[in-house]
Design a protein around this motif. Structure first.
Motif, PDB file in Angstrom:
ATOM      1  N   THR A 189      -8.423  -1.639   5.162  1.00 38.62           N
ATOM      2  CA  THR A 189      -8.283  -0.533   4.217  1.00 38.62           C
ATOM      3  C   THR A 189      -7.154   0.376   4.674  1.00 38.62           C
ATOM      4  O   THR A 189      -7.096   0.760   5.851  1.00 38.62           O
ATOM      5  CB  THR A 189      -9.588   0.285   4.137  1.00 38.62           C
ATOM      6  N   TYR A 191      -4.065   3.478   3.113  1.00 43.24           N
ATOM      7  CA  TYR A 191      -3.451   4.256   2.045  1.00 43.24           C
ATOM      8  C   TYR A 191      -1.948   4.096   2.143  1.00 43.24           C
ATOM      9  O   TYR A 191      -1.330   4.446   3.157  1.00 43.24           O
ATOM     10  CB  TYR A 191      -3.826   5.732   2.155  1.00 43.24           C
ATOM     11  N   VAL A 193       1.571   5.259   0.777  1.00 39.76           N
ATOM     12  CA  VAL A 193       2.084   6.441   0.085  1.00 39.76           C
ATOM     13  C   VAL A 193       2.751   6.050  -1.228  1.00 39.76           C
ATOM     14  O   VAL A 193       2.465   6.628  -2.276  1.00 39.76           O
ATOM     15  CB  VAL A 193       3.071   7.205   0.986  1.00 39.76           C
ATOM     16  N   VAL A 202       2.386   4.310   5.544  1.00 41.96           N
ATOM     17  CA  VAL A 202       1.017   3.838   5.391  1.00 41.96           C
ATOM     18  C   VAL A 202       0.130   4.561   6.396  1.00 41.96           C
ATOM     19  O   VAL A 202       0.568   4.863   7.515  1.00 41.96           O
ATOM     20  CB  VAL A 202       0.936   2.304   5.568  1.00 41.96           C
TER      21      VAL A 202
END
Length: 333
Positions: A189, A191, A193, A202
């Motif tokens: 997992t 995120y 950008v 990231v």
């Protein structure tokens, strides 16, 4: 301690208690007439052979050093609170637990001098008061970057060790003939950008992650045109969308009364497999292109008229040739 008026060879028991903030070291005497049974014991026997004589109790200044870590998994040495001597370096060390990265040692209370706070094993010195030092760690994960194209180059090179919750800049080169599509998470997992650009950042917060850089072949427009014949059919119909470096089959119908003059490139760069065939394969690698299919009108000769006159070999004479269906096109004999 001074011993006075003692008989020759008298033995006396002496003892001392540690004052607050000090620790007993040993007994000493400047006199050769004093024998100390156990100099390093706070309670001991002394024997004086003549008097008076002096016996000194020696102490050293001490402080409490507390060694801690920012995470419970860290293995410290020493661990907890230990007594250290004023201005005497005390060795400290810590092991790095799996999944963490050591940052430094810091003083969290009191006053202390750390020899090299960036080393796992170092020394700390206390000179004025008790102190607490802490080994600081950060959670780290492994970020793996991958692509279906071996020509793609990642910066930084994969794999990358990244800190928990910290934005990690990443980028990838675009191989020739491809367009970048996006970044996608294939495991774990994360995120991202901006997943739609080659250079982005990231953030990882739960564990190791694998990111994939996705590409697609560039597409070009191929236009097919005809010259020399008014009505022809191209297969596939023009214009055609072709992919970079991928062979595309094209063909053109041959109208009645025409011969095929070949394929020629009118615009762009095209690799034509067989320019003389009405059906061939083409490859585009640099952009849009235009290919022309050329035709030649085949005329029907209906008659040849030669003057009725005497002649010999080598004579040049005029002849009349009759044709049909020439569509007013020029032709040569």
């Amino acid at each position: 301690m001074c011993i006075r008026d003692r008989s020759h060879g008298i033995t006396l028991f002496v003892s001392v208690q540690d004052p607050e903030g000090y620790r007993f070291v040993d007994w000493s005497t400047p006199s050769a007439d004093i024998t100390i049974s156990s100099p390093e014991t706070a309670g001991t026997f002394i024997t004086a052979t003549s008097g008076p004589a002096v016996v000194n109790a020696n102490f050293e200044k001490i402080y409490n050093l507390t060694v801690t870590a920012s995470i419970p998994e860290a293995n410290l040495s020493p661990s907890g609170t230990v007594v250290v001597v004023e201005d005497v370096p005390e060795a400290i060390s810590v092991d790095v637990p799996e999944g963490y990265r050591f940052l430094n040692w810091t003083v969290t209370s009191g006053s202390a001098s750390i020899d090299n706070p960036l080393l796992l094993s170092t020394e700390v010195t206390l000179s004025s008061e008790d102190a607490t030092v802490r080994a600081n760690f950060e959670r780290i994960y492994t970020l793996t970057l991958e692509s279906d194209l071996p020509e793609a180059i990642f910066d930084p090179a994969s794999p990358i060790i990244v800190a928990h919750g910290t934005a990690q800049a990443i980028s990838v080169s675009i191989p020739e003939g491809y367009n970048f599509v996006n970044w996608t998470v294939t495991t774990g997992t994360a995120y991202i950008v901006n997943p739609d650009v080659t250079a982005t950042s990231v953030i990882l917060t739960t564990g190791d992650v694998t990111l994939k850089a996705n590409f697609e072949l560039k597409e070009y427009q191929l236009d097919l045109v005809a010259e020399g014949a008014a009505s022809v059919t191209f297969t596939p119909p023009s214009p055609i969308i072709v992919r970079h470096g991928i062979s595309q089959t094209i063909s053109v119908s041959l109208p009645t009364g025409y011969s095929f003059g070949g394929w020629t490139v009118e615009f762009g760069e095209v690799e034509i497999n067989d320019p003389a065939s009405t059906t061939t394969d083409v490859i585009l690698t640099s952009g849009n292109a235009i290919i022309k299919a050329g035709f030649i009108k085949v005329v029907e000769v209906t008659g040849v008229s030669i003057p009725n006159a005497s002649m010999k070999i080598g004579d040049i004479i005029s002849a009349t040739i009759s044709v049909s269906n020439d569509a007013n096109l020029p032709y040569l004999f």
